[in-house]
Design an enzyme around this catalytic site. Structure first.
Site, PDB file in Angstrom:
ATOM      1  CG  ASN A  71      -9.571   0.108  -3.333  1.00  0.00           C
ATOM      2  OD1 ASN A  71     -10.024  -0.980  -2.979  1.00  0.00           O
ATOM      3  ND2 ASN A  71      -8.349   0.485  -3.029  1.00  0.00           N
ATOM      4  CG  HIS A  78      -2.138   0.855   1.090  1.00  0.00           C
ATOM      5  ND1 HIS A  78      -3.433   0.394   1.170  1.00  0.00           N
ATOM      6  CD2 HIS A  78      -2.248   2.193   0.906  1.00  0.00           C
ATOM      7  CE1 HIS A  78      -4.277   1.399   1.060  1.00  0.00           C
ATOM      8  NE2 HIS A  78      -3.580   2.513   0.892  1.00  0.00           N
ATOM      9  CD  GLU A  84      -6.594   3.228  -4.103  1.00  0.00           C
ATOM     10  OE1 GLU A  84      -5.899   4.253  -4.095  1.00  0.00           O
ATOM     11  OE2 GLU A  84      -7.702   3.165  -3.544  1.00  0.00           O
TER      12      GLU A  84
HETATM   13  O1  IFM Z   1      -6.731   6.882   2.184  1.00  0.00           O
HETATM   14  C1  IFM Z   1      -6.788   6.425   0.863  1.00  0.00           C
HETATM   15  C2  IFM Z   1      -6.229   5.019   0.784  1.00  0.00           C
HETATM   16  O2  IFM Z   1      -4.922   4.950   1.242  1.00  0.00           O
HETATM   17  C3  IFM Z   1      -6.249   4.521  -0.646  1.00  0.00           C
HETATM   18  N1  IFM Z   1      -7.551   4.698  -1.243  1.00  0.00           N
HETATM   19  C4  IFM Z   1      -8.194   5.969  -1.104  1.00  0.00           C
HETATM   20  C5  IFM Z   1      -8.206   6.403   0.345  1.00  0.00           C
HETATM   21  C6  IFM Z   1      -8.901   7.765   0.497  1.00  0.00           C
HETATM   22  O3  IFM Z   1      -8.244   8.734  -0.255  1.00  0.00           O
END
Ligand code: IFM
Length: 455
Positions: A297, A122, A167
Site C-alpha cells: 500500500n 481491515h 496495514e
Molecule cells: O482509507 C485508508 C485505508 O483504509 C487504508 N490505507 C490508507 C487509506 C487512505 O488513508
C-alpha cells in the site's frame, strides 16, 4: 509469465482493480445480527461524526454498486469482510445472514467477470474481543485462526485471492500507541504486542487458507513509507535508517524470513519499550510462512530531518494540502519513491509476486454544472504511479496487480467524508453515485492493456 509487457497485453493475468474496506463503505452496523466492532465503539464513544453507521450504505445498495464497479472495466475487486458481521462476538456462533451478504457480493462479482480479492482484517476487530484484551493478547492469534477457518471453508470454492491483514503498522501504532484510531490506547509496548500478534495471525491464517483452499494465493498488505534523508548529514541518514526500521523493516523483515531487525530490537530494548516475553520460540517461523504475493500500500514518502525528531513520527510532517505536489491529506506526491520501493522489495525481500494493493489520492472535487466530476489532479496522480509499472515489469520485477484506492468516496476513518479517495463520487446525503473523470480514465487505461500506453 510475469516480468514482460507481453504478459500484460491481451491477458487477464494482471489484476486491474479497485479496493474498499467494510467499515468504510458498508454501513448497516447493526443489521441482520452484525456485532459491534472497535470502530463502531470508538467513534460512537467520542461522538465523532460522521461514523460508519451508514457510510456509503453499500450493504443495502450492493447490486447497484456491483454494476457500477463492472462499468469501470476492472477485472479484480479488493474488499474486506467485517469479522463481526460473520462472527458477532468474534469467536462463537456464525451469523448466517452475514455470510449470506458476502455470498451475494462474491457471486455478484463472479457473475460480472470480476475476481474477488478478500481482505480478512481491515482494522474492525469485534468489540467483544477487544473487551477480552484484543490484539495485545496472544490468544488473539487463535481468534483470528477461527475466523479465517470459517471464511476459507465457506468461500474457498469461489475465492482464490486472500489478503490476511491490512496495514498492521497503522492499526497497531495509531490504535495502541497514539490513540488516534480505534481502540484509542496509548502505550508503545502495547502497540508492539498488537503488531506481533497480527503478524503471527497472518502466518497462521496463511497456512489455514492454503490447506483449505485449493489453488489459493495468499498475501498480506503492508503499508510502506519510503524514507529519504532530508540532507546528506550523518544525523539525517541515521534517523532515516531508524524511521525505516520503525515503519517498514519491522514488518517486511519478519514476514520474509529475516526476523525482527536487530538495530530496532536493541533500540526498543534499550529504551525499555520491548516487552521481554514478546517473541516466543517458533514465532518467527510462523510469521515467515511463505506468501504467494506481497501486497504494497503506497501513498507518499517522507523526508527525514533528525532535528525535527521525525524518526518515529506517525505519518510524517503534513504538508500544505493546498500546495502543489500534495494531495488533500497533505501527503507529498512522489511516484519515484514507489518505483524505488518496489525495486527494493524485489531485491531485499524477494517475494514471488508483488501487488500494489492500494494507491490513490484524496482530492475533493464535486460534480460541476455539467454533472461531471473533473478530477484532473487524481488522474495525474494515478497516471504518474501506474506508468511506473511497465518499467518495473520490463526490469523483470513481477508486479502482477494494481488496485486504486478507492472505488467509492468512503468514510476516511476519523477524517469522515472530508477526504475523498474515490473513482466514484458519493453524495453522502443522498447516496447518489457519480463516476468521476478519473473513473472513466481508469476504465480506458485498463482497456489498453498496458500500464503506460505511450511508453
Ligand atoms: O482509507 C485508508 C485505508 O483504509 C487504508 N490505507 C490508507 C487509506 C487512505 O488513508
Amino acid at each position: 509469465m510475469p516480468g514482460t509487457i507481453e504478459a500484460m497485453e491481451g491477458t487477464t493475468d494482471f489484476a486491474w482493480g479497485v479496493g474498499t474496506s467494510a467499515y468504510q463503505i458498508e454501513g448497516a452496523w447493526q443489521s441482520d445480527g452484525k456485532g459491534e466492532s472497535i470502530w463502531d465503539r470508538f467513534l460512537h464513544d467520542r461522538g465523532i461524526r460522521p461514523d460508519g453507521d451508514v457510510a456509503c450504505d453499500h450493504y443495502n445498495r450492493l447490486d447497484d454498486d456491483l454494476d457500477l464497479l463492472a462499468s469501470l472495466g476492472v477485472n479484480a475487486y479488493r474488499f474486506s469482510t467485517a469479522w463481526a458481521r460473520v462472527l458477532p462476538d468474534g469467536i462463537g456462533d456464525v451469523n448466517t445472514p452475514g455470510l449470506a451478504f458476502y455470498d451475494r457480493l462474491v457471486d455478484g462479482l463472479l457473475a460480472r467477470g470480476i475476481t474477488p480479492w478478500i481482505t480478512l482484517y481491515h482494522w474492525d476487530l469485534p468489540q467483544a474481543l477487544h473487551e477480552q484484551g484484543g490484539w495485545p493478547e496472544r490468544v488473539s492469534v487463535d481468534w483470528f485462526a477461527r475466523y479465517t477457518q470459517v471464511m476459507a471453508d465457506h468461500f474457498g470454492d469461489r475465492v482464490k485471492n486472500w489478503i490476511t491483514i491490512n496495514e498492521p503498522w497503522v492499526s497497531s501504532f495509531l490504535g495502541y500507541r497514539d490513540g488516534i484510531f480505534a481502540p484509542g490506547e496509548q502505550d508503545f509496548a502495547t502497540a508492539l504486542r498488537s503488531a506481533h500478534h497480527q503478524l503471527l495471525a497472518h502466518g497462521v491464517a496463511t497456512r489455514i487458507i492454503r490447506e483449505a483452499v485449493p489453488g489459493a494465493r495468499v498475501g498480506i498488505a503492508l503499508d510502506c513509507r519510503p524514507a529519504i534523508p532530508a540532507s546528506p548529514a550523518i544525523e539525517d541518514i541515521e534517523a532515516t535508517k531508524h524511521f525505516d526500521g520503525f515503519r517498514n523493516r519491522w514488518f517486511f523483515d519478519p514476514v520474509f524470513g529475516k526476523g525482527y531487525p536487530t538495530d530496532m530490537l536493541d533500540g526498543y530494548s534499550a529504551t525499555g519499550r520491548l516487552p521481554a516475553d514478546l517473541v516466543l520460540a517458533g514465532d518467527l517461523s510462523t510469521i515467515a510462512e511463505p506468501v504467494d504475493f506481497c501486497g504494497i500500500n503506497y501513498y507518499t514518502s517522507i523526508r527525514i530531518d533528525a532535528s525535527a525528531k521525525e524518526q518515529e513520527f506517525s505519518e510524517g510532517p503534513v504538508g500544505n494540502p493546498a500546495a502543489p505536489g500534495h494531495t488533500e491529506m497533505g501527503w507529498r506526491i512522489d511516484p519515484d519513491a514507489l518505483t524505488a520501493f518496489v525495486r527494493r522489495v524485489h531485491d531485499e525481500w524477494q517475494p514471488a509476486s508483488i501487488v500494489i494493493t492500494e494507491n490513490g489520492a484524496s482530492f475533493s472535487d464535486e460534480p460541476g454544472i455539467d454533472g461531471r466530476v473533473h478530477d484532473m489532479a487524481r488522474i495525474e496522480y494515478l497516471d504518474q504511479h501506474i506508468s511506473q509499472i511497465d518499467q518495473l515489469r520490463e526490469e523483470g520485477i513481477p508486479v502482477d496487480g494494481y488496485f486504486v484506492w478507492s472505488f467509492l468516496d468512503n468514510l476516511e476513518w476519523v477524517s469522515g467524508f472530508a477526504q475523498r479517495f474515490g473513482l466514484v463520487h458519493v453524495d453522502h446525503s443522498t447516496q447518489v453515485r457519480t463516476i468521476k473523470d478519473s473513473g472513466y480514465w481508469y476504465r480506458d487505461r485498463i482497456a489498453t492493456g498496458r500500464a503506460n500506453p505511450a511508453g
